[in-house]
Design an enzyme around this catalytic site. Structure first.
Site, PDB file in Angstrom:
ATOM      1  N   ASP A 311       0.992  -1.047  -0.040  1.00  0.00           N
ATOM      2  CA  ASP A 311       0.100  -0.016  -0.090  1.00  0.00           C
ATOM      3  C   ASP A 311       0.853   1.316   0.087  1.00  0.00           C
ATOM      4  O   ASP A 311       0.331   2.360  -0.286  1.00  0.00           O
ATOM      5  CB  ASP A 311      -0.792   0.020   1.262  1.00  0.00           C
ATOM      6  CG  ASP A 311      -2.105  -1.074   1.113  1.00  0.00           C
ATOM      7  OD1 ASP A 311      -2.226  -1.667  -0.005  1.00  0.00           O
ATOM      8  OD2 ASP A 311      -2.587  -1.284   2.261  1.00  0.00           O
ATOM      9  N   LYS A 338      -5.759  -3.195  -7.018  1.00  0.00           N
ATOM     10  CA  LYS A 338      -6.314  -2.345  -5.746  1.00  0.00           C
ATOM     11  C   LYS A 338      -7.664  -1.355  -6.370  1.00  0.00           C
ATOM     12  O   LYS A 338      -8.012  -1.536  -7.348  1.00  0.00           O
ATOM     13  CB  LYS A 338      -4.916  -1.546  -5.257  1.00  0.00           C
ATOM     14  CG  LYS A 338      -3.850  -2.473  -4.917  1.00  0.00           C
ATOM     15  CD  LYS A 338      -4.327  -3.343  -3.501  1.00  0.00           C
ATOM     16  CE  LYS A 338      -3.172  -4.097  -3.287  1.00  0.00           C
ATOM     17  NZ  LYS A 338      -3.749  -4.972  -1.943  1.00  0.00           N
TER      18      LYS A 338
END
Ligand code: S3P
Length: 431
Positions: A311, A338
């Site tokens: 992330d 994502k």
């Protein structure tokens, strides 16, 4: 639309919101438990509110008391009267699916356009092997998902096709409702918050050599969860601090679970100085971290690094562009699945800011030049892209205009207030 200009301060102290991954899990386990679960510093982001709404629809009572959330579980969920809307949150959809697979009722889960485009076969497959009926658009690959659950059978040794904590947690949560033991084998270690939290609720787990097991039929009891600051949110400030010589950033109360700290290792490898002052160890390590800016050098980020920092890769790409030398990222193709295709969106925006970047199917190569120039940024409604490029705007020459910053509320309401204070020379103490 929001304009960001170069940082006007050289020191800030920030406290970040509660960890998103841990907050989701605490709310979900609280809804399954008997009695009261008190969650302190629950993430204020929209994703975690989405999880609360879903557990309410499933019969749990939720009290929101400022930063603390109390979930009253009855030990039993009820069939939801309507479709469960998971919004933008992959963690809500995937973890909740594991729980719903073990319930003797019908559930339908949907989400926003981004979530409906993300891969779901990775969770449908293990749940089907356990005996649940799971279907969805595109042959079960995409939401809306329809789940008819019931008594499941344990998975003896399920080898996950991707190193994903969401897939692992989905199968482990389903395992609570299965006969026998469910064992999941990870191709590489992913975040282990579910394994750490289950024992807090009184459920035993066993973790050994990449094998994670849970026995079915265990009763969960309400508990107290103290959520640490989100290291993925802290990463934006740490990267900012690392890029500007003479700059110093302190982030207080960050959760430093070793399965999440890849960003710290990479910043160190890039030549940045980090001082870590640990304040707690169990069940999740907690620390204050101070970063002092310096000249950064390019770095290699290999497939084994990726699960612990995936992330954070968009903001690390910004650091790479501001470094001297080449940064190569490989083994990160999961980034394409994502909230946006984070490889192509990162590459597109860095190029707009004048960086030299080559896109690869599983990553990118950045030739760092030590500078970026302000540009128009398309965030694609992805909170982490918006935050990464707001940080880029704070170190770039000229003005950076972000087309959508509202998406930042998904994980970090208040982030832009801190950016604006840094940009305008205001005081940032505990922002
Ligand atoms: C999460 C796991 C990671 C991460 C996501 C949150 C979690 O995704 O990217 O933001 O809370 O389990 P994957 O499980 O898909 O790797």
């Amino acid at each position: 639309m929001q304009t960001v200009r170069k940082a006007q301060v050289n020191r800030c102290v920030v406290r970040v919101p509660g960890d998103k991954s841990i907050s989701h899990r605490a709310a979900l386990l609280g809804s399954l438990a008997c009695g009261k679960t008190t969650i302190q510093d629950y993430s204020p982001g929209q994703d975690c509110e989405t999880t609360l709404r879903c557990v309410e629809a499933l019969g749990a009572r939720v009290e929101r008391l400022g930063g603390t959330v109390v979930v009253h579980g009855t030990g039993e969920l009820k069939e939801p009267g309507d479709v469960l809307n998971c919004g933008n949150s992959g963690t809500t959809m995937r973890l909740l699916s594991g729980i719903l697979a073990g319930q003797a009722f019908l559930s339908v889960l949907t989400g926003d356009a981004s979530l409906r485009s993300r891969p779901m076969r990775r969770i449908a497959e293990p749940l089907r092997l356990m005996g649940a009926h799971v279907d969805g658009r595109d042959g079960g690959e995409r939401a809306p998902l329809v789940i008819r659950g019931g008594r499941l059978k344990g998975l003896e040794c399920y080898h996950m096709p991707v190193a994903s904590a969401q897939v692992k947690s989905c199968a482990l949560l389903a395992g609570l409702f299965a006969s026998g033991t469910t064992t999941i084998v990870e191709p590489a270690p992913s975040r282990d918050h579910t394994e750490r939290m289950l024992p807090l609720f009184g459920a035993a787990t066993c973790v050994e050599n990449g094998h994670v097991s849970v026995a079915g039929g265990q009763t969960l009891h309400g508990t107290a969860v103290d959520v640490p600051g989100d290291v993925s949110s802290a990463a934006f400030w740490l990267v900012l601090g690392s890029m500007l010589p003479q700059f110093e950033v302190t982030v207080l109360g960050i959760g430093l679970n070793p399965s999440r700290t890849g960003v710290l290792d990479v910043l160190r490898r890039m030549g940045c100085r980090l001082d870590v002052h640990q304040t707690r160890l169990d069940p999740e390590p907690l620390a204050d971290v101070r970063v002092t800016g310096d000249r950064l050098s390019g770095v290699e980020i290999s497939p084994r690094d990726v699960p612990s920092l995936q992330d954070e890769l968009p903001v690390l790409a910004v650091a790479a562009a501001m470094a001297e030398g080449v940064t190569v990222v490989t083994g990160a193709s999961e980034l394409r699945h994502k909230e946006s295709d984070r490889i192509s969106v990162t590459v597109e925006n860095l190029r707009a800011m004048g960086a030299s970047v080559e896109e690869r199917p599983d990553g990118f190569i950045i030739e760092g030049t030590g500078r970026l120039r302000g540009a128009s940024i398309r965030t694609r409604g992805d909170h982490r892209i918006a935050m990464a490029f707001a940080i880029a705007g704070l170190v770039a020459d000229g003005e950076t205009v972000l087309d959508d910053v509202e998406c930042i509320d998904i994980s970090y309401p208040g982030f832009m207030d801190v950016v604006n204070r840094i940009s305008s020379g205001g005081d940032v103490l505990h922002g």
